[in-house]
Scaffold this motif. Sequence first.
Motif, PDB file in Angstrom:
ATOM      1  N   PHE A 113       0.825  -1.209   0.000  1.00 39.43           N
ATOM      2  CA  PHE A 113       0.000   0.000   0.000  1.00 39.43           C
ATOM      3  C   PHE A 113       0.860   1.261   0.000  1.00 39.43           C
ATOM      4  O   PHE A 113       0.593   2.208  -0.744  1.00 39.43           O
ATOM      5  CB  PHE A 113      -0.938   0.017   1.204  1.00 39.43           C
ATOM      6  N   GLN A 114       1.896   1.301   0.826  1.00 38.48           N
ATOM      7  CA  GLN A 114       2.708   2.515   0.936  1.00 38.48           C
ATOM      8  C   GLN A 114       3.419   2.858  -0.375  1.00 38.48           C
ATOM      9  O   GLN A 114       3.646   4.038  -0.662  1.00 38.48           O
ATOM     10  CB  GLN A 114       3.721   2.372   2.067  1.00 38.48           C
ATOM     11  N   GLN A 115       3.737   1.843  -1.163  1.00 37.41           N
ATOM     12  CA  GLN A 115       4.402   2.099  -2.439  1.00 37.41           C
ATOM     13  C   GLN A 115       3.415   2.354  -3.579  1.00 37.41           C
ATOM     14  O   GLN A 115       3.821   2.681  -4.697  1.00 37.41           O
ATOM     15  CB  GLN A 115       5.319   0.919  -2.799  1.00 37.41           C
ATOM     16  N   SER A 116       2.125   2.223  -3.295  1.00 31.83           N
ATOM     17  CA  SER A 116       1.106   2.488  -4.317  1.00 31.83           C
ATOM     18  C   SER A 116       0.945   3.991  -4.514  1.00 31.83           C
ATOM     19  O   SER A 116       1.454   4.807  -3.734  1.00 31.83           O
ATOM     20  CB  SER A 116      -0.230   1.882  -3.890  1.00 31.83           C
ATOM     21  N   GLU A 117       0.222   4.344  -5.549  1.00 34.12           N
ATOM     22  CA  GLU A 117      -0.007   5.763  -5.843  1.00 34.12           C
ATOM     23  C   GLU A 117      -0.712   6.464  -4.682  1.00 34.12           C
ATOM     24  O   GLU A 117      -0.338   7.583  -4.300  1.00 34.12           O
ATOM     25  CB  GLU A 117      -0.839   5.893  -7.124  1.00 34.12           C
ATOM     26  N   LYS A 118      -1.708   5.810  -4.097  1.00 36.61           N
ATOM     27  CA  LYS A 118      -2.427   6.418  -2.979  1.00 36.61           C
ATOM     28  C   LYS A 118      -1.533   6.545  -1.746  1.00 36.61           C
ATOM     29  O   LYS A 118      -1.566   7.556  -1.047  1.00 36.61           O
ATOM     30  CB  LYS A 118      -3.682   5.607  -2.653  1.00 36.61           C
ATOM     31  N   GLY A 119      -0.760   5.502  -1.481  1.00 32.93           N
ATOM     32  CA  GLY A 119       0.132   5.550  -0.332  1.00 32.93           C
ATOM     33  C   GLY A 119       1.174   6.639  -0.445  1.00 32.93           C
ATOM     34  O   GLY A 119       1.480   7.342   0.526  1.00 32.93           O
ATOM     35  N   GLN A 120       1.716   6.805  -1.641  1.00 34.25           N
ATOM     36  CA  GLN A 120       2.717   7.848  -1.864  1.00 34.25           C
ATOM     37  C   GLN A 120       2.103   9.247  -1.788  1.00 34.25           C
ATOM     38  O   GLN A 120       2.717  10.178  -1.262  1.00 34.25           O
ATOM     39  CB  GLN A 120       3.380   7.645  -3.234  1.00 34.25           C
ATOM     40  N   SER A 121       0.885   9.380  -2.292  1.00 34.50           N
ATOM     41  CA  SER A 121       0.249  10.705  -2.294  1.00 34.50           C
ATOM     42  C   SER A 121      -0.042  11.189  -0.877  1.00 34.50           C
ATOM     43  O   SER A 121      -0.069  12.395  -0.618  1.00 34.50           O
ATOM     44  CB  SER A 121      -1.036  10.680  -3.116  1.00 34.50           C
ATOM     45  N   MET A 122      -0.241  10.271   0.054  1.00 32.93           N
ATOM     46  CA  MET A 122      -0.517  10.647   1.439  1.00 32.93           C
ATOM     47  C   MET A 122       0.637  11.430   2.062  1.00 32.93           C
ATOM     48  O   MET A 122       0.432  12.258   2.949  1.00 32.93           O
ATOM     49  CB  MET A 122      -0.810   9.404   2.282  1.00 32.93           C
ATOM     50  N   ALA A 165      -8.644   0.890  -0.202  1.00 35.60           N
ATOM     51  CA  ALA A 165      -7.412   0.637  -0.951  1.00 35.60           C
ATOM     52  C   ALA A 165      -6.342   0.012  -0.058  1.00 35.60           C
ATOM     53  O   ALA A 165      -5.610  -0.886  -0.484  1.00 35.60           O
ATOM     54  CB  ALA A 165      -6.901   1.944  -1.557  1.00 35.60           C
ATOM     55  N   ALA A 166      -6.258   0.501   1.182  1.00 37.86           N
ATOM     56  CA  ALA A 166      -5.283  -0.055   2.125  1.00 37.86           C
ATOM     57  C   ALA A 166      -5.631  -1.502   2.459  1.00 37.86           C
ATOM     58  O   ALA A 166      -4.765  -2.382   2.471  1.00 37.86           O
ATOM     59  CB  ALA A 166      -5.243   0.794   3.392  1.00 37.86           C
ATOM     60  N   TYR A 167      -6.901  -1.768   2.707  1.00 36.65           N
ATOM     61  CA  TYR A 167      -7.321  -3.125   3.048  1.00 36.65           C
ATOM     62  C   TYR A 167      -7.104  -4.076   1.870  1.00 36.65           C
ATOM     63  O   TYR A 167      -6.754  -5.255   2.059  1.00 36.65           O
ATOM     64  CB  TYR A 167      -8.794  -3.117   3.481  1.00 36.65           C
ATOM     65  N   ALA A 168      -7.292  -3.578   0.669  1.00 35.41           N
ATOM     66  CA  ALA A 168      -7.110  -4.401  -0.517  1.00 35.41           C
ATOM     67  C   ALA A 168      -5.680  -4.884  -0.693  1.00 35.41           C
ATOM     68  O   ALA A 168      -5.421  -5.883  -1.373  1.00 35.41           O
ATOM     69  CB  ALA A 168      -7.566  -3.638  -1.765  1.00 35.41           C
ATOM     70  N   ALA A 169      -4.742  -4.186  -0.069  1.00 34.41           N
ATOM     71  CA  ALA A 169      -3.328  -4.580  -0.174  1.00 34.41           C
ATOM     72  C   ALA A 169      -3.068  -5.925   0.491  1.00 34.41           C
ATOM     73  O   ALA A 169      -2.042  -6.563   0.247  1.00 34.41           O
ATOM     74  CB  ALA A 169      -2.447  -3.509   0.475  1.00 34.41           C
ATOM     75  N   ASN A 170      -3.991  -6.395   1.317  1.00 31.10           N
ATOM     76  CA  ASN A 170      -3.844  -7.706   1.961  1.00 31.10           C
ATOM     77  C   ASN A 170      -4.151  -8.854   1.026  1.00 31.10           C
ATOM     78  O   ASN A 170      -3.757  -9.986   1.294  1.00 31.10           O
ATOM     79  CB  ASN A 170      -4.812  -7.818   3.160  1.00 31.10           C
ATOM     80  N   ARG A 171      -4.831  -8.608  -0.078  1.00 32.13           N
ATOM     81  CA  ARG A 171      -5.387  -9.698  -0.895  1.00 32.13           C
ATOM     82  C   ARG A 171      -4.651  -9.898  -2.223  1.00 32.13           C
ATOM     83  O   ARG A 171      -5.234 -10.386  -3.174  1.00 32.13           O
ATOM     84  CB  ARG A 171      -6.867  -9.421  -1.152  1.00 32.13           C
ATOM     85  N   ARG A 172      -3.376  -9.545  -2.261  1.00 31.13           N
ATOM     86  CA  ARG A 172      -2.644  -9.707  -3.534  1.00 31.13           C
ATOM     87  C   ARG A 172      -1.703 -10.898  -3.452  1.00 31.13           C
ATOM     88  O   ARG A 172      -1.288 -11.303  -2.389  1.00 31.13           O
ATOM     89  CB  ARG A 172      -1.854  -8.437  -3.838  1.00 31.13           C
TER      90      ARG A 172
END
Length: 331
Positions: free
Chosen positions: A121-130, A324-331
Amino acid sequence: MKRTLAAFALAAASTLMVGLANAADEPIVIKFSHVVAENTPKGKMANKFKELVAERMGDRVMVEVYPNSQLFGDDNVLEAMQLGDVQLAAPALSKFSRYTDLLALYDLPFLFEDLDAVDRFQQSEKGQSMMHSMKKKGLIGLGYLHNGMKQLSSSQPLRVPADAKGLKFRIMSSPVLEAQFEAIDATPLKKPFSEVFTLLQTKAIDGQENTWSNIYSKKFFEVQPYITETNHGLLDYLVVTSTEFWMGLPEDLRSELKSALDEAIIYGNQIARDKGIQDRQAIIDSKRSEVIELSPEERAQWVQAMKPVWKKFEKDIGAELIDAAYAANRR
C-alpha cells in the motif's frame, strides 16, 4: 576625493564578491533529529543516510544526526522544522494528527495483515500521495520507515477482548488509538514513551501496545508477564522535511538527496524486519514473559470488536483510502 571613493567602492565590491563566493562554497547543513538510540532501525537508517550523502555529495551537503532527542522530541520537532531549526525528522505517524487526518489510517486496528501488505500500500499511488497531504501546511513526507506490527502486553493473559475490560493501557496521542481501546471497554491513557517502563513496573498501568523490538529493547517484557501476539496495528514513522527547505534546494541536489534517503530507508526497513523476528525469539527465550498465540477464532473476536473504529473515522480519512489499504492484503 573621487579617487578615494572609487577605491573604497571597488574594495567593498571585491569584499562582497569574496563573501558571496565563500558562502556559495559552504556546504548545506541538514540536521536530522530523532528520538531513539543509534542501534535501532531508525537510528541506523539515519546514520546510513549520513554516510551515503558524505560518499556521494562530498562537501556540497553535510548531514548531522542528533539521536535520543538531543535536539527535539517528537512532540516539538515539527514546529522546530517549520522554523528552520531542523531539516529532517522521523516521528511516528500518529504524531501528524494536527496536520492531516489522512495518516490516521495507519492507526486503524487490523487494517493490515503484515508488513508485506503495508509495503504494497505505501508504495502504491495512494500511499505515496498521502506523504504530500501536509505540503500546504509546510511539511513534506519523503518516505515511510517501519518499526513493525504491534502486540499487546499486559499484567494478565489476554485471549479475547473481554479479558481487557477495565484494564488501563498506555497509548500515543491518537484519537484512533483511544477509540481502539474504548471499543474493548479498556481505558486508554496518553503517556510519554519514556515513562512506560516505570508505569508498568509500578502497576500504574496494566498494559501497552508495541512492536517486538520496542518491547525487547525497552525491557517491557521484564515487567509484563504476558504478551498477546495480535499484530493488530502498525508502528511506522514518516521521514519528513519542511516544504520551504526541500523546495528551496536546487533540483539536482534534491534528486540526489532523495535517492540516498530511499536507499537508507530500504536498509532501515530490512533491519526492522530482522530485528522484529530476533527480538520476539529473545523474549520467548528469556522466559520472563509468556507469548500468547491466538487461535483463528480468538483473533476473529478481536477483529470484530475493534473494526467498528474504521467506520468512526471513515469520514475523516476517506472510505476509498481505507478500502485501498485493506485491498493490499489480498494480492
